[in-house]
Design a protein around this motif. Sequence first.
Motif, mmCIF file in Angstrom:
data_model
loop_
_atom_site.group_PDB
_atom_site.id
_atom_site.type_symbol
_atom_site.label_atom_id
_atom_site.label_comp_id
_atom_site.label_asym_id
_atom_site.label_seq_id
_atom_site.Cartn_x
_atom_site.Cartn_y
_atom_site.Cartn_z
ATOM 1 N N ASP A 1 28.248 -27.532 7.689
ATOM 2 C CA ASP A 1 27.757 -27.273 9.047
ATOM 3 C C ASP A 1 27.095 -28.512 9.638
ATOM 4 O O ASP A 1 26.502 -28.443 10.719
ATOM 5 C CB ASP A 1 26.734 -26.123 9.039
ATOM 6 N N GLY A 2 27.145 -29.632 8.907
ATOM 7 C CA GLY A 2 26.569 -30.871 9.443
ATOM 8 C C GLY A 2 25.069 -30.989 9.243
ATOM 9 O O GLY A 2 24.412 -31.787 9.928
ATOM 10 N N CYS A 3 24.513 -30.202 8.328
ATOM 11 C CA CYS A 3 23.078 -30.331 8.031
ATOM 12 C C CYS A 3 22.888 -31.103 6.724
ATOM 13 O O CYS A 3 23.721 -31.048 5.821
ATOM 14 C CB CYS A 3 22.423 -28.955 7.906
ATOM 15 N N VAL A 4 21.768 -31.793 6.651
ATOM 16 C CA VAL A 4 21.445 -32.609 5.484
ATOM 17 C C VAL A 4 21.183 -31.711 4.266
ATOM 18 O O VAL A 4 20.597 -30.623 4.412
ATOM 19 C CB VAL A 4 20.187 -33.456 5.829
ATOM 20 N N THR A 5 21.639 -32.143 3.084
ATOM 21 C CA THR A 5 21.390 -31.343 1.873
ATOM 22 C C THR A 5 20.499 -32.122 0.893
ATOM 23 O O THR A 5 19.296 -31.923 0.825
ATOM 24 C CB THR A 5 22.700 -30.932 1.174
ATOM 25 N N GLU A 6 21.100 -33.031 0.133
ATOM 26 C CA GLU A 6 20.373 -33.771 -0.914
ATOM 27 C C GLU A 6 21.229 -34.964 -1.317
ATOM 28 O O GLU A 6 22.334 -35.152 -0.812
ATOM 29 C CB GLU A 6 20.095 -32.863 -2.121
ATOM 30 N N GLY A 7 20.712 -35.763 -2.233
ATOM 31 C CA GLY A 7 21.456 -36.922 -2.701
ATOM 32 C C GLY A 7 21.675 -36.846 -4.207
ATOM 33 O O GLY A 7 21.222 -35.900 -4.859
ATOM 34 N N VAL B 1 9.619 -32.430 7.015
ATOM 35 C CA VAL B 1 10.653 -31.393 6.905
ATOM 36 C C VAL B 1 11.591 -31.724 5.745
ATOM 37 O O VAL B 1 11.803 -32.882 5.395
ATOM 38 C CB VAL B 1 11.459 -31.220 8.218
ATOM 39 N N THR B 2 12.145 -30.666 5.161
ATOM 40 C CA THR B 2 13.096 -30.806 4.060
ATOM 41 C C THR B 2 14.088 -29.658 4.188
ATOM 42 O O THR B 2 13.725 -28.589 4.703
ATOM 43 C CB THR B 2 12.332 -30.802 2.702
ATOM 44 N N PRO B 3 15.334 -29.850 3.774
ATOM 45 C CA PRO B 3 16.301 -28.756 3.916
ATOM 46 C C PRO B 3 15.819 -27.483 3.227
ATOM 47 O O PRO B 3 15.141 -27.546 2.197
ATOM 48 C CB PRO B 3 17.561 -29.308 3.236
ATOM 49 N N LYS B 4 16.181 -26.333 3.832
ATOM 50 C CA LYS B 4 15.704 -25.079 3.237
ATOM 51 C C LYS B 4 16.742 -24.459 2.314
ATOM 52 O O LYS B 4 16.421 -23.591 1.502
ATOM 53 C CB LYS B 4 15.257 -24.090 4.322
ATOM 54 N N SER B 5 18.008 -24.918 2.413
ATOM 55 C CA SER B 5 19.035 -24.368 1.529
ATOM 56 C C SER B 5 20.106 -25.430 1.290
ATOM 57 O O SER B 5 20.095 -26.493 1.921
ATOM 58 C CB SER B 5 19.666 -23.128 2.159
ATOM 59 N N PHE C 1 11.943 -39.950 3.133
ATOM 60 C CA PHE C 1 11.713 -40.297 1.720
ATOM 61 C C PHE C 1 12.493 -39.356 0.815
ATOM 62 O O PHE C 1 12.868 -38.259 1.209
ATOM 63 C CB PHE C 1 10.217 -40.330 1.354
ATOM 64 N N THR C 2 12.754 -39.849 -0.390
ATOM 65 C CA THR C 2 13.451 -39.061 -1.394
ATOM 66 C C THR C 2 12.406 -38.468 -2.343
ATOM 67 O O THR C 2 11.249 -38.907 -2.353
ATOM 68 C CB THR C 2 14.418 -39.945 -2.204
ATOM 69 N N ALA C 3 12.822 -37.492 -3.172
ATOM 70 C CA ALA C 3 11.888 -36.889 -4.128
ATOM 71 C C ALA C 3 12.645 -36.445 -5.367
ATOM 72 O O ALA C 3 13.597 -35.672 -5.278
ATOM 73 C CB ALA C 3 11.186 -35.689 -3.492
ATOM 74 N N THR C 4 12.229 -36.953 -6.502
ATOM 75 C CA THR C 4 12.857 -36.592 -7.770
ATOM 76 C C THR C 4 11.888 -36.769 -8.939
ATOM 77 O O THR C 4 10.983 -37.610 -8.873
ATOM 78 C CB THR C 4 14.105 -37.464 -8.025
ATOM 79 N N THR C 5 12.137 -36.007 -9.973
ATOM 80 C CA THR C 5 11.370 -36.152 -11.214
ATOM 81 C C THR C 5 11.514 -37.554 -11.790
ATOM 82 O O THR C 5 10.593 -38.069 -12.417
ATOM 83 C CB THR C 5 11.908 -35.115 -12.233
ATOM 84 N N ALA C 6 12.698 -38.139 -11.587
ATOM 85 C CA ALA C 6 12.969 -39.472 -12.126
ATOM 86 C C ALA C 6 12.506 -40.541 -11.139
ATOM 87 O O ALA C 6 13.299 -41.317 -10.600
ATOM 88 C CB ALA C 6 14.453 -39.614 -12.442
ATOM 89 N N GLY C 7 11.198 -40.560 -10.864
ATOM 90 C CA GLY C 7 10.634 -41.603 -10.011
ATOM 91 C C GLY C 7 9.708 -41.118 -8.915
ATOM 92 O O GLY C 7 9.112 -41.940 -8.218
#
Length: 301
Positions: free
Chosen positions: A187-193, A207-211, A250-256
């Motif tokens: 649908d053209g919405c951002v998800t994750e990397g 804001v961050t994607p909700k699904s 910004f990104t967010a992950t356990t690895a960093g």
Amino acid sequence: MSADYTSGAAWMNAKVIPISDAKISVFDWGLTRSDITYDVVHVWDGAFFRLDDYLDRFMASMGKLRMDVGMERAEIRAALIDMVATSGLTSAYVSMVASRGTPIVAGTRDPRACNNHFYAWAVPFVWVIPQDVAKRGAHISLAEDARRIPINSVDPTVKNYHWGDMTAALFQALDAGYDTTVLLDHDGCVTEGPGFNIFAVVDGTVVTPKSGMLEGITRKTVMEICAELGIPCEARDIPKDVFLSADEVFTATTAGGPVAVTRVNERILGNDATGAITERIIKTYWDWHTRTDLNLKVTYK
Ligand SMILES: Cc1ncc(COP(=O)(O)O)c(C=O)c1O
């Protein structure tokens, strides 16, 4: 002679072994079908961060995939702690894995007829975005071609090895000189990397994607940090155009942990440096690694 765990340790068949000795069968459906789930918790400064949150997610993932590895949650928890304590690693990337396993009858197509199994491994801390890149701010692309696999095909809340979409997007991003990439849904919405959740600051709200993405533990931590710091924060759909005009990313992950993004496609954000809100969140995230309620100290052997 004692075992060498400098490259890492694994827990397999109730034993802690050097990582180079850890092996799985070529018939394992984890390999031949990507029929596997995993989770990754980190150890920082001699302590597990939010271990029980990761275990909650891992147990839920196994349930959703109808896997029974024959171990209770407490046994899995103890195995992880024992592995890290034996390894001597004080800052580590700790992976717990549940695989569908090998077929009981050779060649079967029946997912019920496999020996589900658990294993784990720990290696020195991994930074999804290398530290020098994190320092200057990551340059990311919004993937043009590869869209995130639809959620009714592969449930992204079950941490998985279905990385075909993300690897294709990564090749394109790296070829074009970016550090990494973020995928859109259909649908053209951002998800994750590949290996991280994504956040944007839009009109003062984080804001961050909700699904359409893994419900990251770092994402959850960032949302709690925002609540603590009084920064408005919301999970919502983020259309491509909104993302491309965000004030900070910004990104967010356990690895960093959370990592600043300073360029998205050709656009330079702010003054090409970490944004003010992002900076506060990154600092608080690492500060929280001394909170006794969130950290479990390892007693090394
Ligand atoms: C696809 C994907 N999204 C998001 C994340 C971030 O999740 P967490 O903060 O729990 O590490 C990861 C982590 O590896 C991931 O692989």
